[in-house]
Structure formats: C-alpha cells, structure tokens
Design a protein around this motif. Sequence first.
Motif, PDB file in Angstrom:
ATOM      1  N   ARG A   1       0.609  -1.390   0.200  1.00 34.28           N
ATOM      2  CA  ARG A   1       0.047   0.094   0.284  1.00 34.28           C
ATOM      3  C   ARG A   1       1.186   1.257   0.584  1.00 34.28           C
ATOM      4  O   ARG A   1       0.756   2.316  -0.702  1.00 34.28           O
ATOM      5  CB  ARG A   1      -0.911  -0.059   0.975  1.00 34.28           C
ATOM      6  CG  ARG A   1      -1.303   1.075   0.866  1.00 34.28           C
ATOM      7  CD  ARG A   1      -3.373   1.242   2.460  1.00 34.28           C
ATOM      8  NE  ARG A   1      -2.381   0.106   3.410  1.00 34.28           N
ATOM      9  CZ  ARG A   1      -1.679  -0.111   4.377  1.00 34.28           C
ATOM     10  NH1 ARG A   1      -1.635   2.088   5.101  1.00 34.28           N
ATOM     11  NH2 ARG A   1      -2.129  -0.094   5.657  1.00 34.28           N
ATOM     12  N   VAL A   2       2.156   1.416   0.966  1.00 34.60           N
ATOM     13  CA  VAL A   2       2.800   1.962   1.261  1.00 34.60           C
ATOM     14  C   VAL A   2       3.069   2.547   0.111  1.00 34.60           C
ATOM     15  O   VAL A   2       3.648   3.963  -0.812  1.00 34.60           O
ATOM     16  CB  VAL A   2       4.067   2.443   1.843  1.00 34.60           C
ATOM     17  CG1 VAL A   2       4.779   2.909   1.438  1.00 34.60           C
ATOM     18  CG2 VAL A   2       3.072   2.857   3.243  1.00 34.60           C
ATOM     19  N   LYS A   3       3.932   1.562  -0.853  1.00 25.63           N
ATOM     20  CA  LYS A   3       4.813   1.473  -2.608  1.00 25.63           C
ATOM     21  C   LYS A   3       3.631   2.049  -3.701  1.00 25.63           C
ATOM     22  O   LYS A   3       4.104   3.393  -4.193  1.00 25.63           O
ATOM     23  CB  LYS A   3       5.032   0.414  -2.090  1.00 25.63           C
ATOM     24  CG  LYS A   3       6.289   0.143  -3.787  1.00 25.63           C
ATOM     25  CD  LYS A   3       6.777  -1.610  -4.121  1.00 25.63           C
ATOM     26  CE  LYS A   3       7.266  -1.614  -5.760  1.00 25.63           C
ATOM     27  NZ  LYS A   3       7.996  -2.740  -6.036  1.00 25.63           N
ATOM     28  N   LEU A   4       2.537   1.712  -3.895  1.00 25.42           N
ATOM     29  CA  LEU A   4       1.931   1.925  -4.514  1.00 25.42           C
ATOM     30  C   LEU A   4       0.973   3.915  -4.242  1.00 25.42           C
ATOM     31  O   LEU A   4       0.738   4.679  -5.132  1.00 25.42           O
ATOM     32  CB  LEU A   4       0.056   1.421  -4.482  1.00 25.42           C
ATOM     33  CG  LEU A   4       0.347   0.115  -4.660  1.00 25.42           C
ATOM     34  CD1 LEU A   4      -1.286  -0.610  -4.979  1.00 25.42           C
ATOM     35  CD2 LEU A   4       0.647   0.264  -6.655  1.00 25.42           C
ATOM     36  N   ALA A   5       1.408   4.022  -3.086  1.00 25.51           N
ATOM     37  CA  ALA A   5       0.526   5.097  -3.007  1.00 25.51           C
ATOM     38  C   ALA A   5       2.524   6.438  -3.679  1.00 25.51           C
ATOM     39  O   ALA A   5       2.044   7.423  -3.832  1.00 25.51           O
ATOM     40  CB  ALA A   5       0.715   5.917  -1.345  1.00 25.51           C
ATOM     41  N   LYS A   6       2.957   6.169  -2.668  1.00 23.66           N
ATOM     42  CA  LYS A   6       4.866   6.851  -3.330  1.00 23.66           C
ATOM     43  C   LYS A   6       4.352   6.677  -4.952  1.00 23.66           C
ATOM     44  O   LYS A   6       4.030   8.039  -5.459  1.00 23.66           O
ATOM     45  CB  LYS A   6       5.677   5.980  -2.725  1.00 23.66           C
ATOM     46  CG  LYS A   6       5.896   6.050  -1.576  1.00 23.66           C
ATOM     47  CD  LYS A   6       7.337   5.601  -1.451  1.00 23.66           C
ATOM     48  CE  LYS A   6       7.675   6.271  -0.218  1.00 23.66           C
ATOM     49  NZ  LYS A   6       9.547   5.778   0.400  1.00 23.66           N
ATOM     50  N   LYS A   7       3.747   5.797  -5.399  1.00 20.40           N
ATOM     51  CA  LYS A   7       4.279   5.635  -7.680  1.00 20.40           C
ATOM     52  C   LYS A   7       3.063   6.245  -7.917  1.00 20.40           C
ATOM     53  O   LYS A   7       3.502   7.417  -8.616  1.00 20.40           O
ATOM     54  CB  LYS A   7       3.175   4.278  -7.494  1.00 20.40           C
ATOM     55  CG  LYS A   7       3.461   4.084  -9.100  1.00 20.40           C
ATOM     56  CD  LYS A   7       3.927   2.897  -9.396  1.00 20.40           C
ATOM     57  CE  LYS A   7       4.954   2.168  -9.951  1.00 20.40           C
ATOM     58  NZ  LYS A   7       4.740   0.772 -10.704  1.00 20.40           N
ATOM     59  N   GLU A   8       1.601   6.557  -7.056  1.00 21.90           N
ATOM     60  CA  GLU A   8       0.624   8.105  -7.302  1.00 21.90           C
ATOM     61  C   GLU A   8       1.308   8.969  -7.351  1.00 21.90           C
ATOM     62  O   GLU A   8       0.842  10.235  -7.973  1.00 21.90           O
ATOM     63  CB  GLU A   8      -0.686   7.073  -6.480  1.00 21.90           C
ATOM     64  CG  GLU A   8      -1.275   5.664  -6.784  1.00 21.90           C
ATOM     65  CD  GLU A   8      -2.591   5.700  -6.091  1.00 21.90           C
ATOM     66  OE1 GLU A   8      -2.986   6.566  -5.434  1.00 21.90           O
ATOM     67  OE2 GLU A   8      -3.371   4.351  -6.670  1.00 21.90           O
TER      68      GLU A   8
END
Length: 60
Positions: free
Chosen positions: A27-34
Amino acid sequence: MKTNDYVKYLTQTVVKYIDQPKEDRKRVKLAKKEEKEPFLVKWFGILPYLFYYNKRKKKR
C-alpha cells in the motif's frame, strides 16, 4: 555522522521495514507511485505538459 550511527540507523530502518505486514508495504509503495509527477514535468518543467494539454484539448 559517524559510521556507528549510520549502521544503527540502517539497522533500525531495515528492521522497521521487515516488521511491517506485506499488505502495508504494498500500500505504501502504491501510494508513493501515485504521488509521482509525470516524466515530462519532472525533467522539463510545466511547459511540455501545457503544450500536450492544449494539443489534446484542440482535438476534441
């Protein structure tokens, strides 16, 4: 920063990462990507984005 402090910081960071559940890490990785800004904006500023936006707008 002394070497000992750096090793301590690195160890704490790795342990903190490992202790997180896998879902939280994803979830943290996806949030950073967005949050990332588009490539053109990052490397060339806002102007290429404006040209692209106006060109797309005229097509409609």
